[in-house]
Design a protein around this motif. Structure first.
Motif, PDB file in Angstrom:
ATOM      1  N   CYS A 173       0.842  -1.210   0.000  1.00 26.70           N
ATOM      2  CA  CYS A 173       0.000   0.000   0.000  1.00 26.70           C
ATOM      3  C   CYS A 173       0.869   1.248   0.000  1.00 26.70           C
ATOM      4  O   CYS A 173       0.620   2.199  -0.751  1.00 26.70           O
ATOM      5  CB  CYS A 173      -0.934   0.004   1.212  1.00 26.70           C
ATOM      6  N   ARG A 174       1.910   1.255   0.836  1.00 20.35           N
ATOM      7  CA  ARG A 174       2.781   2.435   0.902  1.00 20.35           C
ATOM      8  C   ARG A 174       3.454   2.702  -0.430  1.00 20.35           C
ATOM      9  O   ARG A 174       3.653   3.842  -0.833  1.00 20.35           O
ATOM     10  CB  ARG A 174       3.852   2.232   1.983  1.00 20.35           C
ATOM     11  N   VAL A 202      -8.052   1.358  -3.489  1.00 19.11           N
ATOM     12  CA  VAL A 202      -7.563  -0.002  -3.258  1.00 19.11           C
ATOM     13  C   VAL A 202      -8.789  -0.910  -3.226  1.00 19.11           C
ATOM     14  O   VAL A 202      -9.687  -0.733  -2.405  1.00 19.11           O
ATOM     15  CB  VAL A 202      -6.785  -0.091  -1.929  1.00 19.11           C
ATOM     16  N   LEU A 203      -8.823  -1.855  -4.149  1.00 24.39           N
ATOM     17  CA  LEU A 203      -9.995  -2.698  -4.334  1.00 24.39           C
ATOM     18  C   LEU A 203      -9.835  -4.000  -3.558  1.00 24.39           C
ATOM     19  O   LEU A 203      -8.744  -4.567  -3.492  1.00 24.39           O
ATOM     20  CB  LEU A 203     -10.103  -2.961  -5.841  1.00 24.39           C
ATOM     21  N   MET A 246      -7.320  -6.410   6.946  1.00 25.58           N
ATOM     22  CA  MET A 246      -6.095  -5.618   6.853  1.00 25.58           C
ATOM     23  C   MET A 246      -6.022  -4.826   5.535  1.00 25.58           C
ATOM     24  O   MET A 246      -5.285  -3.848   5.450  1.00 25.58           O
ATOM     25  CB  MET A 246      -4.850  -6.504   6.985  1.00 25.58           C
ATOM     26  N   TYR A 247      -6.773  -5.226   4.510  1.00 25.61           N
ATOM     27  CA  TYR A 247      -6.707  -4.507   3.229  1.00 25.61           C
ATOM     28  C   TYR A 247      -7.274  -3.089   3.360  1.00 25.61           C
ATOM     29  O   TYR A 247      -6.579  -2.126   3.041  1.00 25.61           O
ATOM     30  CB  TYR A 247      -7.381  -5.282   2.097  1.00 25.61           C
ATOM     31  N   PRO A 284     -10.436   2.604   0.338  1.00 26.85           N
ATOM     32  CA  PRO A 284     -10.743   1.192   0.100  1.00 26.85           C
ATOM     33  C   PRO A 284     -12.090   1.061  -0.605  1.00 26.85           C
ATOM     34  O   PRO A 284     -13.050   1.718  -0.214  1.00 26.85           O
ATOM     35  CB  PRO A 284     -10.821   0.588   1.512  1.00 26.85           C
ATOM     36  N   VAL A 285     -12.142   0.229  -1.633  1.00 25.46           N
ATOM     37  CA  VAL A 285     -13.387   0.019  -2.372  1.00 25.46           C
ATOM     38  C   VAL A 285     -13.716  -1.477  -2.326  1.00 25.46           C
ATOM     39  O   VAL A 285     -12.905  -2.304  -2.734  1.00 25.46           O
ATOM     40  CB  VAL A 285     -13.233   0.469  -3.849  1.00 25.46           C
TER      41      VAL A 285
END
Ligand SMILES: *Cc1c(COP(=O)(O)O)cnc(C)c1O
Length: 373
Positions: free
Chosen positions: A107-108, A117-118, A126-127, A138-139
């Motif tokens: 992610c970073r 972020v899907l 954690m996603y 987040p999606v």
């Protein structure tokens, strides 16, 4: 000094985190104690029923004597052992303090404010947490019958999408996408989107149409597989995971990770655990036996239990007052049995029960028999 106090508590001048951070609901791990009980049965965190391999315990103890030395920052021997074990290129392996660290690093490296972020609706928590940590959005794509839906995921890709996280098989649903479905997902995804296949439960899966995805890593520039020692290897307390990534992605992760992110006892424990595949086979066999037994027993009580390929089962309860998942959880806890509520995963009618030792599963099923009856 009242002035100092006033300044310290002033919400305008107090330090403020970056936008999005305070929207994160902190990850809550499985509980491990029940007040007033000194012995509990813990089936809340998908830990290995059989614990760690004695070889790993011995290696960790032996490593303790040299703990004044910094670890090998490249995990050279561990990466070589992983490469030998799985038939991979050691240069594309990056080790981390658990696969959680690798998820954060991805992610970073690839997402930030304004990016998306899907992930799949009932995917690993954690996603979305890691996405928010870097200011990304987040999606969640809906699932079909608690299985990730390739078309729904692809339909939510926008020009802002940077990463797609898929736990395969997934925690907490215990379901998986077939090798063909994975291939279709990859083929439909723009190459600028990183597809992260989180295969934390790979070693438990015994289906011919499943693959973790290492072969995709070798042929696609945007596919990463993450693996862990926390589940079948029983080393959750050590914090050890690894990623298999295209060379360019491995290079990126190596630039941003802490130089000594994996301790030397963890490296030694990992190498020893890999060398004891007889222990892994025992853990797998135990899981197959007791997952089937638990599934059948709970279905026999009229409860809805999915076909899990992991080391846990997801159990759905009716909505009726006193018979629902919350009541079942409280009933079990009263008897010293800790399982996991699933509200945070959008499944308030479900409990996730890890596969523990024979007597632990028997005690859990006996308690639920009493609860239902
Ligand atoms: C348990 C689990 C992990 C493992 O995380 P570690 O940081 O390696 O302990 C990763 N992904 C999923 C989906 C899990 O359930």
């Amino acid at each position: 000094m009242p002035e100092t106090t006033a300044i310290k508590d002033d919400p305008v001048t107090a330090p403020r985190p970056r936008p999005g951070i305070l929207e994160i609901a902190p990850y809550v791990g499985g509980e491990s104690a029940v007040p007033g009980r000194d012995r509990v049965i813990k089936l809340a965190s998908n830990e290995s029923a059989l614990g760690p391999s004695p070889a790993a315990v011995a290696a960790m103890a032996a490593a303790a004597g040299t703990m004044h030395r910094y670890p090998d920052g490249h995990c050279t021997d561990l990466r070589r052992a992983l490469a030998d074990r799985h038939g991979l290129d050691p240069d594309r392996i990056v080790c981390g303090a658990g696969s959680d660290e690798l998820i954060s690093l991805l992610c970073r490296a690839y997402a930030g404010p304004g990016d998306q972020v899907l992930y799949s609706r009932h995917g690993f928590l954690m996603y979305p947490i890691s996405a928010r940590t870097v200011g990304a959005e987040p999606v969640a794509a809906p699932e079909r019958d608690l299985i990730a839906d390739v078309d729904a995921l692809l339909a939510r890709v926008t020009k802002h999408t940077r990463l797609l996280f898929l736990a395969n098989p997934n925690n907490p649903t215990g379901t998986y996408l077939t090798s063909d479905a994975l291939e279709r997902l990859r083929a439909g995804l723009p190459e600028r989107v990183v597809l992260v296949l989180d295969a934390a439960y790979d070693e438990y899966v015994d289906r011919p149409d499943y693959q973790a995805g290492e072969r995709l890593v070798e042929t696609c520039p945007n596919v990463v597989v993450t693996r862990t020692f926390s589940k079948i290897y029983g080393l959750g307390g050590v914090r050890l995971g690894w990623a298999y990534a295209p060379a360019a992605v491995a290079d990126v992760l190596n630039r941003i990770r802490n130089p000594f992110n994996v301790s030397s006892p963890a490296q030694q424990a990992g190498i020893a655990a890999l060398s004891d595949q007889a222990f892994v086979d025992r853990a797998r066999h135990h899981n197959v036996t007791w997952r089937a037994w638990t599934t059948d027993a709970l279905r026999g009580l009229g409860l809805q239990v999915g076909d899990s390929v992991c080391n846990f089962v997801l159990v759905r309860f009716p909505a009726a007052d006193g018979r629902d998942a919350a009541a079942a959880d409280a009933f079990l806890k009263d008897r010293g049995i800790i399982v996991r509520r699933m509200d945070a995963y959008g499944l308030p009618d479900a409990l996730r029960i890890s596969i523990g030792l024979a007597e632990e599963m028997q005690a859990c099923v006996a308690a639920l028999t009493e609860f239902v009856g």
